[in-house]
Design an enzyme around this catalytic site. Structure first.
Site, PDB file in Angstrom:
ATOM      1  CB  ALA A  63      -7.780  66.463  56.585  1.00 50.00           C
ATOM      2  N   GLY A 108     -13.053  67.114  58.017  1.00 46.45           N
ATOM      3  CA  GLY A 108     -13.322  66.512  56.711  1.00 46.45           C
ATOM      4  C   GLY A 108     -14.350  65.386  56.782  1.00 46.45           C
ATOM      5  CD  GLU A 111     -14.646  70.171  55.414  1.00 44.61           C
ATOM      6  OE1 GLU A 111     -13.703  69.424  55.773  1.00 44.61           O
ATOM      7  OE2 GLU A 111     -14.472  71.319  55.006  1.00 44.61           O
ATOM      8  CD  GLU A 131     -12.179  71.826  59.888  1.00 48.32           C
ATOM      9  OE1 GLU A 131     -13.029  72.270  60.674  1.00 48.32           O
ATOM     10  OE2 GLU A 131     -12.414  70.923  59.070  1.00 48.32           O
TER      11      GLU A 131
HETATM   12  N1  CAA Z   1      -5.377  62.929  61.829  1.00 51.38           N
HETATM   13  C1  CAA Z   1      -4.374  62.099  62.168  1.00 51.38           C
HETATM   14  N2  CAA Z   1      -4.456  61.208  63.164  1.00 51.38           N
HETATM   15  C2  CAA Z   1      -5.618  61.131  63.842  1.00 51.38           C
HETATM   16  C3  CAA Z   1      -6.710  61.955  63.534  1.00 51.38           C
HETATM   17  C4  CAA Z   1      -6.561  62.885  62.465  1.00 51.38           C
HETATM   18  N3  CAA Z   1      -7.554  63.695  62.065  1.00 51.38           N
HETATM   19  N4  CAA Z   1      -7.714  61.665  64.386  1.00 51.38           N
HETATM   20  C5  CAA Z   1      -7.259  60.693  65.191  1.00 51.38           C
HETATM   21  N5  CAA Z   1      -5.993  60.371  64.869  1.00 51.38           N
HETATM   22  C6  CAA Z   1      -5.117  59.373  65.503  1.00 51.38           C
HETATM   23  C7  CAA Z   1      -4.453  59.928  66.756  1.00 51.38           C
HETATM   24  O1  CAA Z   1      -3.333  60.716  66.431  1.00 51.38           O
HETATM   25  C8  CAA Z   1      -4.102  58.654  67.482  1.00 51.38           C
HETATM   26  O2  CAA Z   1      -2.939  58.102  66.916  1.00 51.38           O
HETATM   27  P1  CAA Z   1      -1.819  57.394  67.876  1.00 51.38           P
HETATM   28  O3  CAA Z   1      -2.552  56.220  68.474  1.00 51.38           O
HETATM   29  O4  CAA Z   1      -0.770  57.010  66.887  1.00 51.38           O
HETATM   30  O5  CAA Z   1      -1.426  58.413  68.867  1.00 51.38           O
HETATM   31  C9  CAA Z   1      -5.265  57.737  67.129  1.00 51.38           C
HETATM   32  O6  CAA Z   1      -5.884  58.281  65.971  1.00 51.38           O
HETATM   33  C10 CAA Z   1      -6.286  57.697  68.238  1.00 51.38           C
HETATM   34  O7  CAA Z   1      -6.661  59.025  68.571  1.00 51.38           O
HETATM   35  P2  CAA Z   1      -6.770  59.554  70.070  1.00 51.38           P
HETATM   36  O8  CAA Z   1      -5.699  58.931  70.911  1.00 51.38           O
HETATM   37  O9  CAA Z   1      -6.815  61.046  70.036  1.00 51.38           O
HETATM   38  O10 CAA Z   1      -8.173  58.906  70.498  1.00 51.38           O
HETATM   39  P3  CAA Z   1      -9.328  59.550  71.376  1.00 51.38           P
HETATM   40  O11 CAA Z   1     -10.366  58.482  71.525  1.00 51.38           O
HETATM   41  O12 CAA Z   1      -8.796  60.177  72.602  1.00 51.38           O
HETATM   42  O13 CAA Z   1      -9.944  60.739  70.460  1.00 51.38           O
HETATM   43  C11 CAA Z   1     -10.726  61.763  68.436  1.00 51.38           C
HETATM   44  C12 CAA Z   1     -10.514  60.459  69.194  1.00 51.38           C
HETATM   45  C13 CAA Z   1     -11.815  62.604  69.134  1.00 51.38           C
HETATM   46  C14 CAA Z   1     -11.190  61.408  67.033  1.00 51.38           C
HETATM   47  C15 CAA Z   1      -9.421  62.598  68.407  1.00 51.38           C
HETATM   48  O14 CAA Z   1      -8.384  61.774  67.905  1.00 51.38           O
HETATM   49  C16 CAA Z   1      -9.472  63.838  67.575  1.00 51.38           C
HETATM   50  O15 CAA Z   1      -9.950  64.854  68.026  1.00 51.38           O
HETATM   51  N6  CAA Z   1      -8.933  63.761  66.345  1.00 51.38           N
HETATM   52  C17 CAA Z   1      -8.738  64.917  65.500  1.00 51.38           C
HETATM   53  C18 CAA Z   1     -10.037  65.365  64.853  1.00 51.38           C
HETATM   54  C19 CAA Z   1      -9.839  66.613  64.053  1.00 51.38           C
HETATM   55  O16 CAA Z   1      -9.363  67.630  64.517  1.00 51.38           O
HETATM   56  N7  CAA Z   1     -10.234  66.547  62.766  1.00 51.38           N
HETATM   57  C20 CAA Z   1     -10.146  67.665  61.852  1.00 51.38           C
HETATM   58  C21 CAA Z   1      -8.895  67.580  61.055  1.00 51.38           C
HETATM   59  S1  CAA Z   1      -8.636  69.040  60.102  1.00 51.38           S
HETATM   60  C22 CAA Z   1      -9.596  68.845  58.706  1.00 51.38           C
HETATM   61  O17 CAA Z   1     -10.326  67.883  58.557  1.00 51.38           O
HETATM   62  C23 CAA Z   1      -9.442  69.952  57.706  1.00 51.38           C
HETATM   63  C24 CAA Z   1     -10.325  69.904  56.545  1.00 51.38           C
HETATM   64  O18 CAA Z   1     -11.311  70.594  56.449  1.00 51.38           O
HETATM   65  C25 CAA Z   1      -9.985  69.104  55.421  1.00 51.38           C
END
Ligand code: CAA
Length: 254
Positions: A63, A108, A111, A131
Site C-alpha cells: 500500500a 499489500g 497480500e 508492516e
Molecule cells: N509506498 C509509497 N511509495 C513507495 C512505496 C510504497 N509502498 N514503495 C516504494 N515507494 C517509492 C519510494 O518512496 C521512492 O519514491 P521517491 O523516488 O519519490 O523517493 C520510490 O518508490 C523508489 O523507492 P526506493 O528509493 O526506496 O527504492 P529502493 O530500490 O531503495 O527500495 C523498496 C525499493 C524495497 C520497494 C522500498 O521502496 C520499500 O521498502 N518500499 C516500501 C515497502 C513497504 O513497506 N510496503 C508495505 C506497505 S504497508 C502495507 O502494504 C499495508 C497493508 O497491508 C495494506
C-alpha cells in the site's frame, strides 16, 4: 499511473503499473483493480486471470505509504476494508487466477499475490509483510490468508519480523507454487494459463468454490458441500463431453 486489463484467447492480464512508486497501491489503483476484476467476473469467456506488476523490479511494493501516513484510525479501518473487499473479489473470481511475481511483493503486494489461486515467482522475487516496521499490521488480508496458506508458524515469522524472504524461501514455506528463472517467468505463466484454460470451466469453478468454502467451515460441512457440488457437475454438458471424450479416446472440447 494505471491498471490495464487486456484479454486474449480466454486469458485476462491485469498489469499494475505505477513506476514512480514500485507499483504501490493508493485508492485509485485499488479501485482500478476492482473495476478490472468486476469486468473479468462478468465475462464468461475469460478462463484465467493473470495479475502482474509493470516494469521489471516490482510486482507490487504494498500500500502507498505516503497516502497512508496521515490517516486517522477511522480512515485506516476504512482503507483496510476497501483493500480487503477488492482482494476478496479476486479470491472469489469464477475463473482461476495466477500472480506472476517478478520482483518485490511487499505488504499489500504479498497480500495481492495470496488472494490469487496460484503464484509463480521469478528467482529474483522477494516477499515480506513489513508492516510492523511501519508501526502497523497487514490490513489487506495478510494476517488471515497468509496464516491459512503457510500455517501460523511461517506466517508469524513473516509478519512479526517484517523481514524479506527470497523466492526460494517462499517456495519452501509454500507461499509460491513455483520459482522459475527470471527470463522464463512470462513463458511459464503463459503455459500454466493455457493449461488452466483448457480445463472444464465449470469443474474449475466448482472445485474453487468447494476449496474456498471448505476453508471457512468444518470438515463435515466441507464434505457435504463437496458431495453437493460433485452432484451438480452431472448437470453440466462439460461432464458429458469430458467423460465421453475419455471413453472415445479423444481430447474433450470443453
Ligand atoms: N509506498 C509509497 N511509495 C513507495 C512505496 C510504497 N509502498 N514503495 C516504494 N515507494 C517509492 C519510494 O518512496 C521512492 O519514491 P521517491 O523516488 O519519490 O523517493 C520510490 O518508490 C523508489 O523507492 P526506493 O528509493 O526506496 O527504492 P529502493 O530500490 O531503495 O527500495 C523498496 C525499493 C524495497 C520497494 C522500498 O521502496 C520499500 O521498502 N518500499 C516500501 C515497502 C513497504 O513497506 N510496503 C508495505 C506497505 S504497508 C502495507 O502494504 C499495508 C497493508 O497491508 C495494506
Amino acid at each position: 499511473m494505471s491498471v490495464t486489463l487486456s484479454i486474449d484467447h480466454h486469458i485476462a492480464r491485469i498489469v499494475i503499473d505505477r513506476p514512480e512508486a514500485f507499483n504501490a497501491m493508493n485508492e485509485s489503483i485499488l479501485l482500478q483493480i476492482k473495476d478490472a476484476v468486476d469486468t473479468i467476473q462478468k465475462n464468461e469467456d475469460i478462463r484465467v486471470a493473470i495479475f502482474m506488476g509493470g516494469g521489471t523490479k516490482s510486482f507490487v511494493a504494498g500500500a502507498d505509504i505516503s497516502y497512508m501516513s496521515s490517516m486517522t484510525p477511522l480512515e485506516g479501518e476504512k482503507w483496510a476494508k476497501l483493500g480487503q473487499s477488492v482482494f476478496s473479489t479476486i479470491s472469489e473470481l469464477r475463473c482461476p487466477s495466477i500472480a506472476a511475481i517478478q520482483g518485490y511483493a511487499l505488504g499489500g503486494g504479498t497480500e495481492l499475490a495470496i488472494a490469487c489461486d496460484l503464484r509463480i515467482a521469478s528467482e529474483k522475487a522477494c516477499f515480506a509483510q513489513p508492516e510492523v516496521k511501519l508501526g502497523i499490521i497487514p490490513g489487506f488480508g495478510g494476517t488471515q490468508r497468509l496464516t491459512r496458506l503457510i500455517g501460523p508458524g511461517n506466517a508469524k515469522q513473516m509478519i512479526l519480523t517484517g523481514n524479506q524472504f527470497s523466492a526460494q524461501q517462499a517456495l519452501a514455506m509454500g507461499l509460491v507454487n513455483e520459482v522459475v528463472p527470471h527470463d522464463q517467468l512470462t513463458e511459464r505463466v503463459d503455459a500454466l494459463a493455457l493449461s488452466l484454460a483448457s480445463g472444464s470451466p465449470n469443474g474449475i469453478r466448482l472445485a474453487k468454490e468447494a476449496i474456498e468454502h471448505g476453508l471457512q467451515s468444518s470438515l463435515n460441512e466441507g464434505l457435504q458441500l463437496e458431495a453437493a457440488l460433485f452432484g451438480l457437475c452431472f448437470a453440466s454438458p462439460e461432464q458429458r463431453e469430458g467423460m465421453t471424450a475419455f471413453l472415445e479416446k479423444r481430447k474433450p472440447k470443453l
